[in-house]
Design a protein around this motif. Structure first.
Motif, PDB file in Angstrom:
ATOM      1  N   THR A  36       0.783  -1.227  -0.042  1.00 18.31           N
ATOM      2  CA  THR A  36       0.049  -0.076   0.029  1.00 18.31           C
ATOM      3  C   THR A  36       1.054   1.525  -0.050  1.00 18.31           C
ATOM      4  N   HIS A  37       0.203   2.432  -0.257  1.00 14.83           N
ATOM      5  CA  HIS A  37       0.936   3.759  -0.121  1.00 14.83           C
ATOM      6  C   HIS A  37       0.529   4.492   1.072  1.00 14.83           C
ATOM      7  N   PHE A  38       1.867   5.196   1.553  1.00 15.01           N
ATOM      8  CA  PHE A  38       1.321   6.085   2.639  1.00 15.01           C
ATOM      9  C   PHE A  38       1.729   7.380   2.278  1.00 15.01           C
ATOM     10  N   TYR A  39       0.889   8.597   2.607  1.00 16.72           N
ATOM     11  CA  TYR A  39       1.147   9.885   2.245  1.00 16.72           C
ATOM     12  C   TYR A  39       1.215  10.832   3.571  1.00 16.72           C
ATOM     13  N   THR A  40       2.122  11.614   3.480  1.00 17.23           N
ATOM     14  CA  THR A  40       2.073  12.657   4.415  1.00 17.23           C
ATOM     15  C   THR A  40       2.770  14.210   3.669  1.00 17.23           C
ATOM     16  N   VAL A  76      -8.974  16.502   4.911  1.00 16.36           N
ATOM     17  CA  VAL A  76      -8.806  15.077   4.648  1.00 16.36           C
ATOM     18  C   VAL A  76      -8.365  14.373   5.893  1.00 16.36           C
ATOM     19  N   HIS A  77      -9.038  13.412   6.341  1.00 13.24           N
ATOM     20  CA  HIS A  77      -8.716  12.463   7.240  1.00 13.24           C
ATOM     21  C   HIS A  77      -8.001  11.479   7.061  1.00 13.24           C
ATOM     22  N   ARG A  78      -7.016  11.198   8.192  1.00 15.18           N
ATOM     23  CA  ARG A  78      -6.215   9.883   8.095  1.00 15.18           C
ATOM     24  C   ARG A  78      -6.529   9.000   9.306  1.00 15.18           C
ATOM     25  N   PHE A  79      -6.513   7.740   8.789  1.00 18.67           N
ATOM     26  CA  PHE A  79      -6.738   6.489   9.632  1.00 18.67           C
ATOM     27  C   PHE A  79      -5.540   5.594   9.373  1.00 18.67           C
ATOM     28  N   ARG A  83      -4.700  -3.507  11.950  1.00 17.47           N
ATOM     29  CA  ARG A  83      -4.582  -4.840  11.712  1.00 17.47           C
ATOM     30  C   ARG A  83      -3.671  -5.195  10.592  1.00 17.47           C
ATOM     31  N   THR A  84      -3.654  -4.147   9.426  1.00 16.35           N
ATOM     32  CA  THR A  84      -2.761  -4.332   8.123  1.00 16.35           C
ATOM     33  C   THR A  84      -1.523  -3.240   8.167  1.00 16.35           C
ATOM     34  N   GLY A  85      -1.696  -2.286   9.035  1.00 13.85           N
ATOM     35  CA  GLY A  85      -0.613  -1.474   8.782  1.00 13.85           C
ATOM     36  C   GLY A  85      -0.646  -0.479   7.767  1.00 13.85           C
ATOM     37  N   ALA A  86      -2.001  -0.437   7.029  1.00 12.37           N
ATOM     38  CA  ALA A  86      -2.182   0.419   5.885  1.00 12.37           C
ATOM     39  C   ALA A  86      -2.934   1.632   6.324  1.00 12.37           C
ATOM     40  N   HIS A  87      -2.970   2.825   5.621  1.00  8.28           N
ATOM     41  CA  HIS A  87      -3.635   3.851   5.901  1.00  8.28           C
ATOM     42  C   HIS A  87      -4.874   4.084   4.836  1.00  8.28           C
ATOM     43  N   PHE A  88      -5.798   4.806   5.473  1.00  8.31           N
ATOM     44  CA  PHE A  88      -7.180   5.110   4.865  1.00  8.31           C
ATOM     45  C   PHE A  88      -7.206   6.734   4.836  1.00  8.31           C
ATOM     46  N   TYR A  89      -7.518   7.213   3.746  1.00 11.26           N
ATOM     47  CA  TYR A  89      -7.682   8.775   3.769  1.00 11.26           C
ATOM     48  C   TYR A  89      -9.127   9.270   3.182  1.00 11.26           C
ATOM     49  N   THR A  90      -9.776   9.985   3.845  1.00 12.49           N
ATOM     50  CA  THR A  90     -11.107  10.384   3.425  1.00 12.49           C
ATOM     51  C   THR A  90     -11.527  12.008   3.543  1.00 12.49           C
ATOM     52  N   ILE A  91     -11.892  12.650   2.770  1.00 11.10           N
ATOM     53  CA  ILE A  91     -12.552  14.065   2.929  1.00 11.10           C
ATOM     54  C   ILE A  91     -13.829  14.233   3.435  1.00 11.10           C
ATOM     55  N   SER A  92     -14.470  12.749   3.373  1.00  9.18           N
ATOM     56  CA  SER A  92     -15.953  12.916   3.823  1.00  9.18           C
ATOM     57  C   SER A  92     -15.973  12.813   5.435  1.00  9.18           C
ATOM     58  N   ASP A  93     -16.871  13.721   6.084  1.00  9.88           N
ATOM     59  CA  ASP A  93     -16.900  13.956   7.306  1.00  9.88           C
ATOM     60  C   ASP A  93     -17.885  12.714   7.608  1.00  9.88           C
ATOM     61  N   GLN A  94     -18.813  12.393   6.855  1.00  8.08           N
ATOM     62  CA  GLN A  94     -19.819  11.266   7.226  1.00  8.08           C
ATOM     63  C   GLN A  94     -19.118   9.934   7.200  1.00  8.08           C
ATOM     64  N   GLU A  95     -18.186   9.704   6.238  1.00  5.22           N
ATOM     65  CA  GLU A  95     -17.397   8.542   5.994  1.00  5.22           C
ATOM     66  C   GLU A  95     -16.430   8.284   7.318  1.00  5.22           C
ATOM     67  N   ARG A  96     -15.753   9.544   7.726  1.00  2.00           N
ATOM     68  CA  ARG A  96     -14.793   9.460   8.825  1.00  2.00           C
ATOM     69  C   ARG A  96     -15.658   9.469  10.103  1.00  2.00           C
ATOM     70  N   GLU A 109      -5.900   9.222  13.085  1.00  2.00           N
ATOM     71  CA  GLU A 109      -4.487  10.118  13.245  1.00  2.00           C
ATOM     72  C   GLU A 109      -4.760  11.526  13.032  1.00  2.00           C
ATOM     73  N   GLY A 110      -6.014  11.890  12.732  1.00  2.00           N
ATOM     74  CA  GLY A 110      -6.234  13.393  12.606  1.00  2.00           C
ATOM     75  C   GLY A 110      -6.438  13.832  11.057  1.00  2.00           C
ATOM     76  N   VAL A 111      -6.160  15.195  10.977  1.00  2.00           N
ATOM     77  CA  VAL A 111      -6.243  15.721   9.612  1.00  2.00           C
ATOM     78  C   VAL A 111      -4.956  15.700   8.963  1.00  2.00           C
ATOM     79  N   ALA A 112      -4.849  15.011   7.805  1.00  2.00           N
ATOM     80  CA  ALA A 112      -3.788  15.041   7.162  1.00  2.00           C
ATOM     81  C   ALA A 112      -3.322  16.221   6.464  1.00  2.00           C
ATOM     82  N   TRP A 113      -4.267  16.731   5.725  1.00  2.00           N
ATOM     83  CA  TRP A 113      -3.922  17.879   4.712  1.00  2.00           C
ATOM     84  C   TRP A 113      -5.676  18.364   4.413  1.00  2.00           C
ATOM     85  N   TYR A 114      -5.581  19.473   3.530  1.00  2.00           N
ATOM     86  CA  TYR A 114      -6.804  20.147   3.219  1.00  2.00           C
ATOM     87  C   TYR A 114      -6.751  20.136   1.639  1.00  2.00           C
ATOM     88  N   ALA A 115      -7.976  19.670   1.213  1.00  2.00           N
ATOM     89  CA  ALA A 115      -8.134  19.552  -0.234  1.00  2.00           C
ATOM     90  C   ALA A 115      -9.570  20.143  -0.765  1.00  2.00           C
TER      91      ALA A 115
END
Length: 169
Positions: A36-40, A76-79, A83-96, A109-115
């Motif tokens: 998987t990919h990780f972004y920061t 954009v929220h970061r999780f 279990r897998t060590g992978a990260h998940f990113y979403t801009i949706s407050d509902q999905e968060r 893990e909090g807000v990763a960035w703003y888009a």
């Protein structure tokens, strides 16, 4: 006297505040262990991953976004999937909220960035894919990479544009 004490207790919020007018690079890594990919956006986190986490291959800046809320942007929220060590990113407050309420294996893990949630001046869609076998997501702002994944990696299900970022400052 020591400048670090007043800086850390009171001045940092003004003197070290992220810009709402300048986009910043979002750095991309490939995790060879999870596939998987990780972004920061954090240079300190980028440098820590480069020097300490050998399973991550640094791929450089992937796109640009804002470090702080700017007009027309959303967080954009970061999780972390614990279990897998992978990260998940979403801009949706509902999905968060849904992830927080229903997926206890995901650590927020909090807000990763703003888009942007919609096409803005000069912005480009961030394409999102889902891999059902590993329960992980793949993100790319590159239309050529999106097309290659769709044509060659049938294990990924295309979910469309997740949000909009920028390919330049």
């Amino acid at each position: 006297g020591r400048f670090d004490l007043p800086f850390n207790t009171a001045l940092q919020q003004w003197l070290n505040a992220p810009s709402t007018t300048v986009r910043t690079p979002i750095y991309r890594f490939f995790n060879t262990r999870t596939g998987t990919h990780f972004y920061t956006l954090s240079v300190a986190e980028r440098d820590l991953v480069i020097t300490k986490l050998r399973e991550y291959s640094y791929e450089g800046p992937a796109f640009f976004a804002f470090a702080a809320a700017a007009p027309g942007t959303s967080p954009v929220h970061r999780f972390l999937n614990t279990r897998t060590g992978a990260h998940f990113y979403t801009i949706s407050d509902q999905e968060r909220a849904q992830v927080l309420a229903t997926l206890p294996g995901y650590q927020y893990e909090g807000v990763a960035w703003y888009a942007s949630t919609s096409q803005a001046a000069g912005s480009t869609p961030m394409f999102r894919f889902f891999q059902t076998k590993t329960q992980t997501h793949f993100y790319t702002i590159n239309a050529g990479e999106r097309d290659s994944v769709q044509q060659n990696l049938r294990v990924y299900s295309y979910e469309g544009a997740a949000y909009f970022g920028w390919t330049s400052l």
